[in-house]
Design an enzyme around this catalytic site. Structure first.
Site, PDB file in Angstrom:
ATOM      1  NE  ARG A   1     -20.116  -4.446   6.305  1.00 36.58           N
ATOM      2  CZ  ARG A   1     -19.568  -4.770   5.128  1.00 36.58           C
ATOM      3  NH1 ARG A   1     -19.713  -3.974   4.100  1.00 36.58           N
ATOM      4  NH2 ARG A   1     -18.866  -5.865   4.995  1.00 36.58           N
TER       5      ARG A   1
ATOM      6  CD  GLU B   1     -18.647  -3.871   9.583  1.00 35.44           C
ATOM      7  OE1 GLU B   1     -17.892  -2.981   9.172  1.00 35.44           O
ATOM      8  OE2 GLU B   1     -18.806  -4.976   8.982  1.00 35.44           O
TER       9      GLU B   1
ATOM     10  CE  LYS C   1      -4.294   1.460   2.236  1.00 36.44           C
ATOM     11  NZ  LYS C   1      -5.238   1.181   3.334  1.00 36.44           N
TER      12      LYS C   1
END
Length: 641
Positions: free
Chosen positions: A403, A375, A289
């Site tokens: 969610r 979640e 990244k």
């Protein structure tokens, strides 16, 4: 000022079709130029930088090998899609990213046929790719055609249950589709859990280098695992690639790990898969990244989300803060309370920094649980912590808590477990747009029996609400607060628990009452200043609670005024609807009370500054002033004069 980048090859690429005649060395050059352009663009707009830089080579390789938009390239979350947007006819608008009227910071179907499936939340891409694959095989028809479906999903997103549900289904259906696992060892927060450890193990042994060498040579070096009955080739592949067992048990042919920044590996593998795949294939690539931009590579979050910045130094341009952020106020008060009460703990889903729980991680690491992008699990885990005698704060963005809603109902509310829901990013959030707007939590929490729902009018109120939640053991409780800075009010030393279901009077007036729930209170007060000049003196109250309602306060406001207006930063069906129900049941409308509710409109509001978004929503101080005048008939009288 727009920076001109030296990108001679990229300048010739308007759509992916323009890449088809390029040689492999030219494609490598194109990737370098694409990285330069991405950095330059985000330096002017701000946004998600690190994720896009990590997939530059992959983006070029995918568009060089496959035939989008006929082939559906689906970016999971899609904050890494800026390079994709540059290559797909949107370079001329790339410096409008995340701005009003500009490009979305995520993929968006209405924006381009090259965005076949919109995203912004994680772990949806494999389900979508499977859906496209089945639609293709069932004879579905779309204007661009239906070819291959390729899902690009990160290692953090792969930790979510939905990704495994999709893979399990895909392995069963055996449809030709491609999943690219972009393993950068880091989602927004460092990835957690057994899957992350498993993936790390896959690419730390010598066989990774063996496979690297094989893939780099030519496509002919790759064993053909896609031919029916090619058992020996499959075993060779598994031996060379170390692992893959997990994915193969789910029904996928596994290839990897590969160096995701080496076009010499990516291109032959993708070409071979395109030519030979018959069922589901998973290609495991390893990337970094922030790759290719030193300030992002050095940053703790690898340049995940940045403000505008200076390209040479990476220094971000941020306006000085005039008040503490709501998130930091929450984080500090929680740490203070945790120091006094060993039962207080916190649960988050891959967002410890974004939710202010990095402070908790520093002080009380054993009581901070980052469950990854999960979640549903996080809510149920918090429920059991509460059942076990702890005082858990389930801390999630409003739009992410959606969610886990079944778990909020089934595992928390029905069992009346004292889970404290700290709901960050409530209301309209600006540049991330509709996908991240916390529009629905008032409605979806306040309709649950036994749930207490609070909203902070300012940062001092938030401090009190954190303390209120900590002290509340009689069932679940939720409090919401927005992104960004507070109102600059005087802060108490410590938060004091509020009386449940009791609001507060802000100012006494006459004729009309304004009942605010949440941070619109500051806009209400601005509107009152303008109304004073017209001789109108509204009463103002802060509800504090959407559930339970302060019945005495609301009925008094209704009895003592000819009109009542409620205000909230939430969708239809929330606080105002509960107030209207109370007023109706108590017969307050029978005596001629004028009632209006100011809520978010029944639309999805695109990205802009929060102020612009609230203007679209009709919730600015000017809108409040106009509503008061309209309800009182002042404007109509003025027009007749």
């Amino acid at each position: 000022m727009t920076q001109k980048t030296d990108t001679p090859l990229l300048d010739k690429v308007v759509t992916p079709a323009d890449m088809k005649g390029l040689s492999d060395p030219q494609l490598r050059q194109l990737a370098n130029e694409l990285r330069t352009e991405t950095i330059a663009a985000v330096s002017e707009t701000g946004g998600h930088l690190g994720a896009g830089l990590g997939v530059v080579e992959l983006t070029v390789a995918l568009h060089a090998v496959f035939d989008a938009p006929r082939d559906k390239i689906i970016w999971d979350v899609s904050h890494q899609s800026y390079p994709h947007k540059i290559l797909t006819g949107r370079r001329d608008r790339i410096r409008t990213l995340r701005q009003k009227g500009g490009l979305s910071g995520f993929t968006k179907r209405s924006e381009s046929p090259f965005d076949p499936f919109g995203a912004a939340h994680s772990s949806t891409s494999i389900s979508a790719a499977l859906g496209f694959s089945v639609a293709r095989d069932l004879g579905g028809s779309v204007p661009e055609g239906l070819g291959d479906a390729i899902a690009v999903i990160g290692d953090g997103a792969m930790s979510a249950g939905m990704a495994f549900e999709a893979m399990n289904n895909a392995g069963h259906l055996k449809k030709r589709m491609i999943v690219i696992l972009n393993d950068n060892e880091m989602s927004i927060a460092p990835p957690v859990g057994a899957l992350s450890t498993y993936l790390t193990r896959l690419y730390t042994g010598d066989p990774f280098h063996q496979f690297k060498a094989a893939a780099k040579g030519a496509a002919s070096f790759l064993p053909p695992p896609f031919k029916e009955g090619a058992k020996r080739a499959k075993e060779i592949l598994k031996g060379m690639a170390v692992g893959g067992t997990l994915f193969e048990e789910l029904g996928f042919s596994y290839i990897g790990p590969l160096d995701g920044h080496d076009m010499g590996q990516l291109l032959p593998v993708l070409r071979t898969v395109k030519a030979r795949a018959t069922g589901p294939v998973l290609i495991h690539i390893v990337t970094k990244k922030g790759k290719g931009y030193a300030p992002a590579e050095r940053a703790s979050d690898k340049g995940h989300a940045t403000a505008k910045f200076d390209v040479p130094s990476g220094k971000q341009v941020k306006a000085p803060s005039n008040a503490p952020s709501y998130t930091s106020v929450f984080g500090k008060e929680l740490v203070r309370l945790a120091a006094e009460d060993s039962r207080i703990c916190a649960v988050t889903a891959a967002m410890p920094d974004g939710t202010g729980l990095n402070l908790m991680a520093e002080r009380f690491p054993s009581r901070l649980f980052d469950v990854g992008i999960a979640e549903q699990h996080g809510v149920t885990f918090a429920a059991a912590l509460a059942a076990g005698g702890m005082r858990p704060f389930c801390t999630m963005y409003s739009t992410f808590l959606q969610r886990g809603y079944d778990q909020v109902v089934h595992d928390v509310a029905i069992q009346r477990l004292p889970v404290r829901f700290a709901i960050d990013r409530a209301g309209l959030v600006g540049a991330d747009g509709a996908t991240h707007a916390g529009s629905y939590d008032i409605a979806y929490m306040a309709n649950l029996p036994g749930m207490v729902v609070m909203a902070a009018a300012d940062e001092a109120e938030l401090k009190h609400m954190v303390a209120t939640a900590a002290a509340h053991d009689d069932g679940p409780i939720a409090f919401r607060y927005p992104r960004g800075e507070g109102a600059g009010v005087e802060m108490p030393e410590v938060g004091q628990p509020l009386e449940i279901g009791k609001g507060r009077m802000i100012r006494e007036g006459g004729r009309i009452a304004l009942l605010s729930f949440g941070t619109r209170l500051s806009e209400v007060m601005k509107a009152c200043e303008a109304l004073e000049a017209r001789g109108i003196h509204p009463t103002v109250a802060d509800a504090r609670f959407a559930k339970p309602l302060d019945r005495d306060l609301i009925l008094k406001l209704a009895r003592d005024h000819e009109a009542l207006i409620t205000l909230e930063e939430g969708a239809i069906g929330g606080f105002g609807s509960h107030v209207a129900q109370l007023l109706a049941e108590e017969g307050m409308f029978d005596t001629g009370l004028k009632y209006r509710s100011m809520v978010l409109p029944d639309i999805f509001i695109d990205q802009a500054s929060p102020a612009d978004m609230y203007a679209v929503a009709g919730l600015s101080c000017q809108d409040i002033e106009a509503k008061v005048l309209d309800v009182l008939g002042v404007e109509r009288l003025g027009k007749r004069a």
